[in-house]
Design an enzyme around this catalytic site. Structure first.
Site, PDB file in Angstrom:
ATOM      1  N   TRP A 141       0.886  -1.168   0.000  1.00  0.00           N
ATOM      2  CA  TRP A 141       0.000   0.000   0.000  1.00  0.00           C
ATOM      3  C   TRP A 141       0.918   1.209   0.000  1.00  0.00           C
ATOM      4  O   TRP A 141       1.607   1.473   0.982  1.00  0.00           O
ATOM      5  CB  TRP A 141      -0.889   0.033   1.244  1.00  0.00           C
ATOM      6  CG  TRP A 141      -1.966   1.080   1.290  1.00  0.00           C
ATOM      7  CD1 TRP A 141      -3.312   0.862   1.295  1.00  0.00           C
ATOM      8  CD2 TRP A 141      -1.814   2.517   1.380  1.00  0.00           C
ATOM      9  NE1 TRP A 141      -4.005   2.051   1.361  1.00  0.00           N
ATOM     10  CE2 TRP A 141      -3.098   3.087   1.411  1.00  0.00           C
ATOM     11  CE3 TRP A 141      -0.720   3.380   1.405  1.00  0.00           C
ATOM     12  CZ2 TRP A 141      -3.331   4.465   1.488  1.00  0.00           C
ATOM     13  CZ3 TRP A 141      -0.937   4.756   1.464  1.00  0.00           C
ATOM     14  CH2 TRP A 141      -2.221   5.280   1.512  1.00  0.00           C
ATOM     15  N   GLU A 142       0.936   1.926  -1.082  1.00  0.00           N
ATOM     16  CA  GLU A 142       1.691   3.171  -1.110  1.00  0.00           C
ATOM     17  C   GLU A 142       1.088   4.099  -2.153  1.00  0.00           C
ATOM     18  O   GLU A 142       0.543   3.657  -3.162  1.00  0.00           O
ATOM     19  CB  GLU A 142       3.181   2.942  -1.420  1.00  0.00           C
ATOM     20  CG  GLU A 142       3.468   2.488  -2.833  1.00  0.00           C
ATOM     21  CD  GLU A 142       4.951   2.347  -3.157  1.00  0.00           C
ATOM     22  OE1 GLU A 142       5.782   2.490  -2.247  1.00  0.00           O
ATOM     23  OE2 GLU A 142       5.262   2.070  -4.338  1.00  0.00           O
TER      24      GLU A 142
END
Length: 284
Positions: free
Chosen positions: A194-195
């Site tokens: 998740w970025e």
């Protein structure tokens, strides 16, 4: 498909961002049809070009095979680490976007997200966003830190002032002199399945040179250099701490790993643990 459904339900039915799904295998009409129904036609499936996925020809294939026997991790996993370290933002299906939000297939958001994280980052002038910090393993990438330290010493002119080097190094001075090794590395990594990032971070001369240096060293295949740790070093040498934003209110879970459940009514999880926070672990 389950992940797409969860993402749509939690926030993207409102935001309506498009999806690009990278895949090695051919996609059937049935899968495309299901994705189109879930996301209202906003999903594109993209093949992975061999030059972005396969081991470079200059590497020793015997050495790669030996590493897979001793360290483990499949060739496909190592290719994935290399792809997300140095190519994902250059893929033809992605080049039209300035902001890139990476998500994985085996995830779940336990909280509704009533705002746009990209807008929040732009308002704060942040270029990289994440949800949590994790410890990476030294034994699968023993030479990575030494190669990074050597790169920084050789390319000092590319390093901006006030970068957040202390997130990645116990002794910043030693790292900048090219004298650091794995024991000098904090091994702290942004959990980058998740970025959110702005492509200018990756397309900069600093990061492009950094990835080329690592790629020529061969560690993505001779060892298991992880994209999370590579990204984290890239971020810490390129950005100040205030250009990095942590999102703590999403209840994001990946592969049933520990995650932080916010004490919010819009979350369906129960708060029973707290993950490491950026301010206490990286903003030094």
């Amino acid at each position: 498909m389950v992940a797409l459904r969860n993402i749509e339900d939690r926030f993207n039915r409102r935001l309506k961002y498009p999806y690009v799904v990278f895949t090695e295998a051919a996609i059937t009409e049935a899968i495309q049809s299901k994705a189109d129904w879930i996301t209202e036609g906003r999903t594109t499936f993209a093949d992975l070009p061999p030059d972005m996925w396969d081991p470079p020809e200059f590497l020793d294939s015997d050495k790669i095979q030996e590493s897979m026997k001793t360290i483990g991790f499949s060739l496909g996993y190592r290719s994935m680490c290399r792809f997300y370290s140095g190519f994902f933002w250059r893929h033809p299906a992605i080049v039209q976007y300035d902001w890139i939000w990476r998500l994985d297939s085996d995830i779940e958001f336990h909280c509704d997200v009533p705002y746009d994280p990209v807008v929040r980052m732009r308002s704060a002038e942040a270029l990289y966003g994440f949800v949590q910090v994790a410890d990476d393993a030294l034994w699968v990438q023993p030479s990575l830190a030494g190669n990074i330290s050597a790169f920084m010493a050789k390319n000092a002119r590319l390093l901006p002032p006030n970068a957040n080097h202390a997130f990645s190094w116990h002794d910043v001075g030693k790292a900048l002199r090219g004298e650091a090794n794995g024991e000098d590395c904090t091994m702290k990594a942004f959990y980058n399945n998740w970025e959110i990032s702005h492509r200018s971070l990756w397309s900069s001369e600093l990061y492009m040179s950094f990835f080329e240096h690592l790629d020529r060293a061969g560690g993505f295949f001779y060892e298991r250099w992880g994209d999370s740790l590579v990204h984290s070093h890239g971020v810490s040498m390129a950005l100040q701490a205030n250009q990095v934003m942590q999102f703590e209110d999403m209840g994001y879970e990946h592969q049933q790993w520990p995650y932080d459940c916010p004490s919010l009514n819009r979350c369906t999880c129960v708060r029973d643990s707290v993950v490491e926070q950026f301010d206490s672990q990286g903003n030094r």
